[in-house]
Design a protein around this motif. Structure first.
Motif, PDB file in Angstrom:
ATOM      1  N   PHE A 120       0.950  -1.157  -0.001  1.00  0.00           N
ATOM      2  CA  PHE A 120      -0.037   0.090  -0.029  1.00  0.00           C
ATOM      3  C   PHE A 120       0.747   1.249  -0.136  1.00  0.00           C
ATOM      4  O   PHE A 120       2.096   1.461   0.706  1.00  0.00           O
ATOM      5  N   GLY A 121       0.437   2.382  -0.508  1.00  0.00           N
ATOM      6  CA  GLY A 121       1.071   3.499  -0.680  1.00  0.00           C
ATOM      7  C   GLY A 121       2.374   3.641  -1.407  1.00  0.00           C
ATOM      8  O   GLY A 121       2.415   3.082  -2.262  1.00  0.00           O
ATOM      9  N   PRO A 122       3.077   4.639  -1.224  1.00  0.00           N
ATOM     10  CA  PRO A 122       3.143   5.561   0.017  1.00  0.00           C
ATOM     11  C   PRO A 122       1.976   6.748  -0.344  1.00  0.00           C
ATOM     12  O   PRO A 122       1.833   7.338  -1.305  1.00  0.00           O
ATOM     13  N   VAL A 123       1.365   7.203   1.043  1.00  0.00           N
ATOM     14  CA  VAL A 123       0.632   8.306   1.232  1.00  0.00           C
ATOM     15  C   VAL A 123       1.023   9.211   2.242  1.00  0.00           C
ATOM     16  O   VAL A 123       1.427   8.700   3.108  1.00  0.00           O
ATOM     17  N   LYS A 124       0.897  10.400   1.875  1.00  0.00           N
ATOM     18  CA  LYS A 124       1.040  11.528   2.847  1.00  0.00           C
ATOM     19  C   LYS A 124      -0.194  11.798   3.805  1.00  0.00           C
ATOM     20  O   LYS A 124      -1.147  12.300   2.823  1.00  0.00           O
ATOM     21  N   VAL A 125       0.043  11.946   5.118  1.00  0.00           N
ATOM     22  CA  VAL A 125      -1.369  12.299   5.692  1.00  0.00           C
ATOM     23  C   VAL A 125      -1.459  13.772   5.751  1.00  0.00           C
ATOM     24  O   VAL A 125      -0.651  14.562   6.222  1.00  0.00           O
ATOM     25  N   PRO A 126      -2.737  14.216   5.265  1.00  0.00           N
ATOM     26  CA  PRO A 126      -2.934  15.647   5.498  1.00  0.00           C
ATOM     27  C   PRO A 126      -2.952  16.328   6.725  1.00  0.00           C
ATOM     28  O   PRO A 126      -3.191  15.434   7.721  1.00  0.00           O
ATOM     29  N   ALA A 127      -2.944  17.584   6.657  1.00  0.00           N
ATOM     30  CA  ALA A 127      -2.961  18.490   7.859  1.00  0.00           C
ATOM     31  C   ALA A 127      -4.509  18.233   8.639  1.00  0.00           C
ATOM     32  O   ALA A 127      -5.242  17.902   8.017  1.00  0.00           O
ATOM     33  N   SER A 143      -8.093   3.206   6.901  1.00  0.00           N
ATOM     34  CA  SER A 143      -7.541   4.457   6.283  1.00  0.00           C
ATOM     35  C   SER A 143      -7.020   4.136   4.721  1.00  0.00           C
ATOM     36  O   SER A 143      -7.007   4.905   3.648  1.00  0.00           O
ATOM     37  N   ARG A 144      -6.723   2.651   4.376  1.00  0.00           N
ATOM     38  CA  ARG A 144      -6.473   2.344   3.247  1.00  0.00           C
ATOM     39  C   ARG A 144      -7.606   2.403   2.122  1.00  0.00           C
ATOM     40  O   ARG A 144      -7.444   2.442   1.009  1.00  0.00           O
ATOM     41  N   ASP A 145      -8.543   2.316   2.926  1.00  0.00           N
ATOM     42  CA  ASP A 145     -10.026   2.307   2.228  1.00  0.00           C
ATOM     43  C   ASP A 145     -10.840   3.687   2.202  1.00  0.00           C
ATOM     44  O   ASP A 145     -11.195   4.157   0.873  1.00  0.00           O
ATOM     45  N   PHE A 146     -10.635   4.332   3.269  1.00  0.00           N
ATOM     46  CA  PHE A 146     -11.495   5.650   3.232  1.00  0.00           C
ATOM     47  C   PHE A 146     -10.531   6.936   3.433  1.00  0.00           C
ATOM     48  O   PHE A 146     -10.985   7.989   3.732  1.00  0.00           O
ATOM     49  N   GLY A 147      -9.366   6.631   3.589  1.00  0.00           N
ATOM     50  CA  GLY A 147      -8.235   7.698   3.674  1.00  0.00           C
ATOM     51  C   GLY A 147      -8.094   8.121   5.102  1.00  0.00           C
ATOM     52  O   GLY A 147      -8.801   7.515   6.149  1.00  0.00           O
ATOM     53  N   ALA A 148      -7.483   9.167   5.284  1.00  0.00           N
ATOM     54  CA  ALA A 148      -7.089   9.623   6.678  1.00  0.00           C
ATOM     55  C   ALA A 148      -8.174  10.093   7.344  1.00  0.00           C
ATOM     56  O   ALA A 148      -9.134  10.748   6.701  1.00  0.00           O
ATOM     57  N   VAL A 149      -8.121   9.853   8.720  1.00  0.00           N
ATOM     58  CA  VAL A 149      -9.237  10.351   9.320  1.00  0.00           C
ATOM     59  C   VAL A 149      -9.103  11.833  10.175  1.00  0.00           C
ATOM     60  O   VAL A 149      -8.075  12.215  10.635  1.00  0.00           O
ATOM     61  N   PRO A 150     -10.239  12.970   9.890  1.00  0.00           N
ATOM     62  CA  PRO A 150     -10.176  13.964  10.503  1.00  0.00           C
ATOM     63  C   PRO A 150      -9.994  13.951  12.026  1.00  0.00           C
ATOM     64  O   PRO A 150     -10.607  13.106  12.655  1.00  0.00           O
ATOM     65  N   LEU A 151      -9.180  14.882  12.681  1.00  0.00           N
ATOM     66  CA  LEU A 151      -8.941  14.805  14.147  1.00  0.00           C
ATOM     67  C   LEU A 151     -10.425  15.007  14.734  1.00  0.00           C
ATOM     68  O   LEU A 151     -10.613  14.671  15.764  1.00  0.00           O
ATOM     69  N   THR A 152     -11.154  15.829  14.173  1.00  0.00           N
ATOM     70  CA  THR A 152     -12.624  16.210  14.477  1.00  0.00           C
ATOM     71  C   THR A 152     -13.350  15.049  14.670  1.00  0.00           C
ATOM     72  O   THR A 152     -14.341  15.333  15.389  1.00  0.00           O
TER      73      THR A 152
END
Length: 163
Positions: A120-127, A143-152
Motif C-alpha cells: 500500500f502507498g506511499p501516502v502522505k497524511v494531510p494536515a 484508512s487504506r479504504d477511506f483515507g486519513a481520518v479528521p481529528l474532529t
C-alpha cells in the motif's frame, strides 16, 4: 409558618447527585463502548467492552500507536482502529511491513504471516488528520479504504486494549 416535608427533599438530592455525576462523567470523560468488529483482533476481541477516554480527543494531540474510536466516514458508526501516522507523515506497507517516513515500524500485535504480500502507498497524511489501521489487517476496513481520518472525528482514545 414553616412547612416541614420531612427527609424527602434531602434524600432526593442525595440520590440525584451521584446519578448526575455518573452522567456527566460518561458525557465528557469516559464512556463504555462495545467492539462490534474483528478488525482489532488479537488486541481487542469482538464483543469486548472497552473504555473510551474522551478528553484525549479534545486535546487534538493523538500520538502514533494509540487505539482510537472515531466516527467512520463510511457509515457514521463508531469505529475502533490504531493510529499509525499523523499529519505530514508518509505511510507505506511493503510486503506486509509498515513503514512511516521510510522507517519500519515494529508491530508485534499484527500477524504478518496472514497478510504476506500486502502493499500500500506511499501516502502522505494531510494536515488535521491521522492515518488509522486495524490490527487484523486482512479484514480491516481502515484508512487504506477511506483515507486519513479528521481529528474532529476522533471520539477518544481507548483506556483498554493498548499495546
Amino acid at each position: 409558618m414553616r412547612s416541614d416535608n420531612g427527609p424527602w427533599p434531602r434524600l432526593l438530592v442525595v440520590a440525584l447527585i451521584p446519578g448526575l455525576v455518573v452522567l456527566a462523567a460518561r458525557a465528557w470523560v469516559v464512556e463504555p463502548v462495545i467492539v462490534s468488529s474483528d478488525s482489532m483482533v488479537p488486541t481487542i476481541s469482538t464483543g469486548a467492552v472497552v473504555l473510551l477516554y474522551k478528553p484525549a480527543a479534545a486535546s487534538g494531540r493523538i500520538r502514533n500507536g494509540v487505539v482510537v474510536a472515531f466516527t467512520s466516514p463510511l457509515d457514521g458508526h463508531t469505529a475502533i482502529k490504531r493510529v499509525i501516522a499523523g499529519e505530514g507523515q508518509t505511510v507505506a506497507i511493503r510486503d506486509s511491513e509498515l513503514y512511516v517516513d521510510d522507517v519500519a515500524v515494529p508491530e508485534p500485535f499484527v500477524d504478518h504471516s496472514r497478510i504476506d504480500g500486502t502493499y500500500f502507498g506511499p501516502v502522505k497524511v494531510p494536515a488535521g488528520r491521522v492515518f488509522v489501521l486495524g490490527d487484523n489487517r486482512g479484514v480491516s476496513i481502515d484508512s487504506r479504504d477511506f483515507g486519513a481520518v479528521p481529528l474532529t472525528a476522533i471520539q477518544g482514545t481507548l483506556l483498554t486494549g493498548q499495546k
